[in-house]
Design a protein around this motif. Structure first.
Motif, PDB file in Angstrom:
ATOM      1  N   GLU A 285       0.244   2.107  72.124  1.00 20.92           N
ATOM      2  CA  GLU A 285       0.776   0.671  72.784  1.00 20.92           C
ATOM      3  C   GLU A 285       0.499   0.094  74.135  1.00 20.92           C
ATOM      4  O   GLU A 285       0.268  -0.849  74.526  1.00 20.92           O
ATOM      5  CB  GLU A 285       2.353   0.467  72.343  1.00 20.92           C
ATOM      6  CG  GLU A 285       2.866  -0.801  71.938  1.00 20.92           C
ATOM      7  CD  GLU A 285       4.129  -1.100  71.361  1.00 20.92           C
ATOM      8  OE1 GLU A 285       4.977  -0.663  72.167  1.00 20.92           O
ATOM      9  OE2 GLU A 285       4.289  -1.007  70.403  1.00 20.92           O
ATOM     10  N   SER A 288      -2.442  -2.061  75.145  1.00 19.25           N
ATOM     11  CA  SER A 288      -2.301  -3.519  75.193  1.00 19.25           C
ATOM     12  C   SER A 288      -1.294  -3.884  76.098  1.00 19.25           C
ATOM     13  O   SER A 288      -1.438  -5.220  76.236  1.00 19.25           O
ATOM     14  CB  SER A 288      -2.166  -3.816  73.610  1.00 19.25           C
ATOM     15  OG  SER A 288      -0.757  -3.488  73.443  1.00 19.25           O
ATOM     16  N   ALA A 289      -0.326  -3.177  76.239  1.00 16.01           N
ATOM     17  CA  ALA A 289       0.556  -3.734  77.209  1.00 16.01           C
ATOM     18  C   ALA A 289       0.097  -4.106  78.513  1.00 16.01           C
ATOM     19  O   ALA A 289       0.738  -4.668  79.399  1.00 16.01           O
ATOM     20  CB  ALA A 289       1.949  -2.893  77.198  1.00 16.01           C
ATOM     21  N   GLN A 290      -0.858  -3.508  78.872  1.00 14.90           N
ATOM     22  CA  GLN A 290      -1.438  -3.445  80.297  1.00 14.90           C
ATOM     23  C   GLN A 290      -2.273  -4.834  80.679  1.00 14.90           C
ATOM     24  O   GLN A 290      -2.441  -5.418  81.560  1.00 14.90           O
ATOM     25  CB  GLN A 290      -2.620  -2.402  80.688  1.00 14.90           C
ATOM     26  CG  GLN A 290      -2.127  -1.090  80.730  1.00 14.90           C
ATOM     27  CD  GLN A 290      -0.876  -0.905  81.445  1.00 14.90           C
ATOM     28  OE1 GLN A 290      -0.956  -1.110  82.696  1.00 14.90           O
ATOM     29  NE2 GLN A 290       0.049  -0.146  80.980  1.00 14.90           N
TER      30      GLN A 290
ATOM     31  N   SER B 110       6.363  -6.626  71.058  1.00 14.01           N
ATOM     32  CA  SER B 110       5.840  -5.250  71.631  1.00 14.01           C
ATOM     33  C   SER B 110       4.401  -5.283  72.196  1.00 14.01           C
ATOM     34  O   SER B 110       3.743  -6.529  72.094  1.00 14.01           O
ATOM     35  CB  SER B 110       5.762  -4.155  70.786  1.00 14.01           C
ATOM     36  OG  SER B 110       5.047  -4.230  69.707  1.00 14.01           O
ATOM     37  N   GLY B 111       4.026  -4.558  72.904  1.00 15.92           N
ATOM     38  CA  GLY B 111       2.776  -4.552  73.708  1.00 15.92           C
ATOM     39  C   GLY B 111       2.505  -5.668  74.517  1.00 15.92           C
ATOM     40  O   GLY B 111       3.469  -6.080  75.133  1.00 15.92           O
ATOM     41  N   HIS B 112       1.332  -6.385  74.211  1.00 14.42           N
ATOM     42  CA  HIS B 112       0.834  -7.591  75.322  1.00 14.42           C
ATOM     43  C   HIS B 112       1.901  -8.689  74.937  1.00 14.42           C
ATOM     44  O   HIS B 112       2.033  -9.618  75.843  1.00 14.42           O
ATOM     45  CB  HIS B 112      -0.579  -7.949  74.847  1.00 14.42           C
ATOM     46  CG  HIS B 112      -0.679  -8.733  73.674  1.00 14.42           C
ATOM     47  ND1 HIS B 112      -0.667  -8.076  72.529  1.00 14.42           N
ATOM     48  CD2 HIS B 112      -0.604 -10.108  73.306  1.00 14.42           C
ATOM     49  CE1 HIS B 112      -0.909  -8.866  71.532  1.00 14.42           C
ATOM     50  NE2 HIS B 112      -0.776 -10.170  71.977  1.00 14.42           N
ATOM     51  N   MET B 113       2.501  -8.592  73.683  1.00 11.39           N
ATOM     52  CA  MET B 113       3.039  -9.897  73.422  1.00 11.39           C
ATOM     53  C   MET B 113       4.450  -9.989  74.524  1.00 11.39           C
ATOM     54  O   MET B 113       5.079 -11.162  74.830  1.00 11.39           O
ATOM     55  CB  MET B 113       3.946  -9.889  72.157  1.00 11.39           C
ATOM     56  CG  MET B 113       2.769 -10.224  71.121  1.00 11.39           C
ATOM     57  SD  MET B 113       3.564 -10.547  69.551  1.00 11.39           S
ATOM     58  CE  MET B 113       3.518  -8.923  68.744  1.00 11.39           C
ATOM     59  N   ARG B 115       4.600  -9.625  77.601  1.00  7.09           N
ATOM     60  CA  ARG B 115       4.370 -10.572  78.708  1.00  7.09           C
ATOM     61  C   ARG B 115       4.267 -11.977  78.514  1.00  7.09           C
ATOM     62  O   ARG B 115       3.915 -12.793  79.511  1.00  7.09           O
ATOM     63  CB  ARG B 115       3.069  -9.814  79.324  1.00  7.09           C
ATOM     64  CG  ARG B 115       3.043  -8.472  79.613  1.00  7.09           C
ATOM     65  CD  ARG B 115       2.537  -8.222  80.921  1.00  7.09           C
ATOM     66  NE  ARG B 115       2.971  -6.751  81.398  1.00  7.09           N
ATOM     67  CZ  ARG B 115       2.238  -6.068  82.114  1.00  7.09           C
ATOM     68  NH1 ARG B 115       1.109  -6.373  82.508  1.00  7.09           N
ATOM     69  NH2 ARG B 115       2.660  -4.936  82.184  1.00  7.09           N
TER      70      ARG B 115
END
Lengths: 343, 252
Positions: A285, A288-290, B110-113, B115
């Motif tokens: 995960e 994609s968080a970057q 979660s993840g990109h969401m 932000r």
């Protein structure tokens, strides 16, 4: 014709834009294309794809989507707003089955999370990889998803001859109703051109580097193996074999060795690539968080017949070249000198 | 022997500084953070608010009912506009869930969401998850005091103790009477200013001052602003246990 990305820079009302294009004698199709998370069944997954929203006429007359259906059927007239169609690759990735509900998680033009769902009625196999990774829904559903009730992100204009697109774009730019918008021919669209060029470049550099290093290894091995047999060339020449025949013999031998080496190599590589393409490598995960855009956390290989054949042919040609150069050299020196050679 | 003039000057100087000393009890930066934490955290809270998001020339107003229990649990339900009515969010520790009524699904954010702006606002989902326990998360250094809107403020420079926080650095103006961070500048690791967060119109609840209005500006998006105004606020209220479960999200 299109306004610019991102979503909020949309054409708030497409009706006057479509009318202006129609008045100029061309067909106009409002489109909304957004990045979404796609999932089927109970669990919301992490499969990313593009979702296109367009009117039925665009899918039928411009994309010919109805002709590329390989499973199920095209949209049922009057029920487009509850139905979706998936590209073949996306359907496989998501594991969606006909008749199942597919959920799309996108964004409104304000950036708020926004979902829609629809029943999967058809799967298409188009000629290009991008279309097979897309999902297709009605314009009305995409207008709801993006919260652009009467608008679109772009309006596509159909021109009979694609080469005339810049000329038509120039004519449309002069229309007063289209003045607030950016009118571009397909060939002038920088985003797609840049993405396509960049993807091609990165892919080319990666694949090229791997193939080059491998080819260099094959070339070096063959060079050394023929050089070490220079005395053998001397014997063959002393027994009366011509220069061309010696070179031919070594090249044929190299080709046979090349085929014997390349075949299992290609088969093994294809097996690994098949599994890497089907299952991919989960990067977690954090990847994609970057970034602030939806990207898949699973990286997959892209196995193609073209790349497989090129790798096979390159292996063979490097083996042949590796044999050709030292055998020409060895065949050119006196048999006695060649026989004395230990290398 | 001290001259009369020197004595007079010293006395006048002491008189002038007197009120400043009185308004500025000797609190260390760490103690100021502790007092802020006391004001902003609570045992339980029930509130109603309006969130007005101004972005790209569009203005959208949401009406929200919100519940909180300690620093780790929070739940909210969107009442209006009609398109978003019934949307619910649940925070449990460092996890955030969202119920989308139009598709009747619960989604873990979660993840990109994380932000993305919460409902398109300047507050990200990550901001929602951020713990209010500043003393545990940041090292504070006191900067020279400043006045903000005519009110004396302590100015603190906060540097994150770990990478687990959304903003590696915050510059905070703390009202000396309310002990509230009336202005915050939130910075990225690179030093870039990301957001400005204002708290105003404080109301006193017992010993606690709580801001009735918050304004957040995303400095990376020109003209973007989110204004939250609390219309109802109750502290230490009994809350149903079910509110802080995913079961509540799907309850109609």
């Amino acid at each position: 014709m299109r306004s610019s990305f991102p979503l909020y820079e949309n054409i708030a009302e497409t009706a006057p834009v479509v009318k202006a294009i129609n008045d100029a004698g061309y067909d106009a199709h409002p489109l909304i294309r957004v990045g979404v998370t796609v999932s089927a069944g109970e669990e919301i997954g992490e499969h990313f794809g593009l979702l296109l929203g367009a009117e039925r006429s665009y899918y039928e007359d411009v994309m010919n989507l109805d002709e590329h259906i390989v499973e199920g059927a095209f949209f049922t007239p009057g029920e487009e707003s509850t139905q979706v169609i998936l590209g073949k690759t996306l359907a496989t990735d998501v594991g969606a089955k006909l008749g199942e509900e597919v959920l799309f998680l996108g964004q409104t033009q304000d950036g708020s999370i926004s979902p829609i769902k629809g029943v999967l009625v058809g799967i298409v196999d188009a000629d290009d990889a991008l279309s097979n990774r897309q999902a297709y829904a009605s314009l009305e559903r995409l207008r709801y998803l993006t919260d652009i009730p009467d608008g679109a992100i772009e309006v596509a204009v159909r021109v009979g001859d694609p080469a005339r697109a810049p000329e038509v774009a120039a004519v449309l730019r002069e229309s007063p109703a289209l003045k607030p918008y950016l009118v571009q021919a397909w060939s002038e669209r920088p985003l797609f051109a840049t993405i396509s060029d960049m993807t091609g470049l990165v892919y080319g550099v990666l694949a090229g580097s791997i193939v080059f290093i491998t080819a260099l290894g094959v070339l070096n091995t063959m060079l050394m193996s023929v050089l070490e047999r220079t005395s053998e060339v001397g014997v063959l020449r002393a027994l009366g074999m011509g220069r061309a025949a010696v070179v031919f013999l070594f090249v044929v031998e190299a080709l046979v060795i090349g085929v014997l080496g390349a075949l299992p190599g290609v088969v093994l590589g294809a097996i690994v690539s098949f599994f890497l393409e089907r299952d991919g490598v989960e990067m977690g995960e954090k990847v994609s968080a970057q970034v602030s855009m939806p990207i898949s956390t699973t990286f997959r290989a892209d196995l193609s017949l073209e790349v497989t054949l090129i790798s096979f042919a390159l292996g063979l040609s490097m083996a042949a070249l590796g044999a050709l150069l030292p055998s020409i050299r060895a065949a050119g020196i006196q048999p006695v000198d060649a026989m004395r050679s230990h290398r | 022997m001290i001259s009369r003039r020197a004595l007079l000057t010293s006395s006048l100087a002491l008189m002038a500084l007197g009120p400043v000393w009185a308004a500025t009890p000797s609190l260390t930066a760490d103690q100021i953070l502790a007092r802020i934490d006391q004001n902003l955290t609570f045992e339980s809270r029930s509130s109603r608010m309006t969130m007005t998001v101004t972005k790209n020339g569009r203005v959208k107003t949401y009406e929200i009912v919100s519940y909180g229990r300690g620093a780790e649990e929070g739940a909210s339900e969107y009442i209006s506009p009609a398109r978003d009515a019934g949307t619910k969010m649940l925070k449990k520790g460092d996890e955030l869930w969202m119920y989308m009524p139009s598709v009747e699904k619960v989604q873990k954010i979660s993840g990109h969401m994380l932000r993305q702006g919460m409902m398109g606002s300047d507050l990200s989902y990550e901001d929602m998850l951020e713990s209010d326990d500043w003393r545990s998360n940041y090292n504070a250094v006191a900067l020279p005091d400043e006045a903000l809107g005519g009110r004396p403020c302590w100015v603190l420079d906060l540097t994150a103790k770990s990478e687990d926080v959304s903003y590696p650095r915050r510059k905070v103006w703390v009202d000396q009477a309310w002990l509230l961070p009336v202005r915050q500048e939130l910075y990225a690791l690179s030093g870039m200013l990301l957001k400005v967060w204002l708290m105003s119109d404080p109301k006193q609840y017992g010993e606690r001052w709580y801001p009735m209005k918050m304004t957040v500006e995303d400095k990376l998006q020109q003209g973007s602003k989110t204004e939250i105004v609390f219309t109802e606020m109750l502290f230490s209220v009994p809350l149903e246990e079910e509110i802080f479960t995913t079961r509540w999200l799907e309850r109609r």
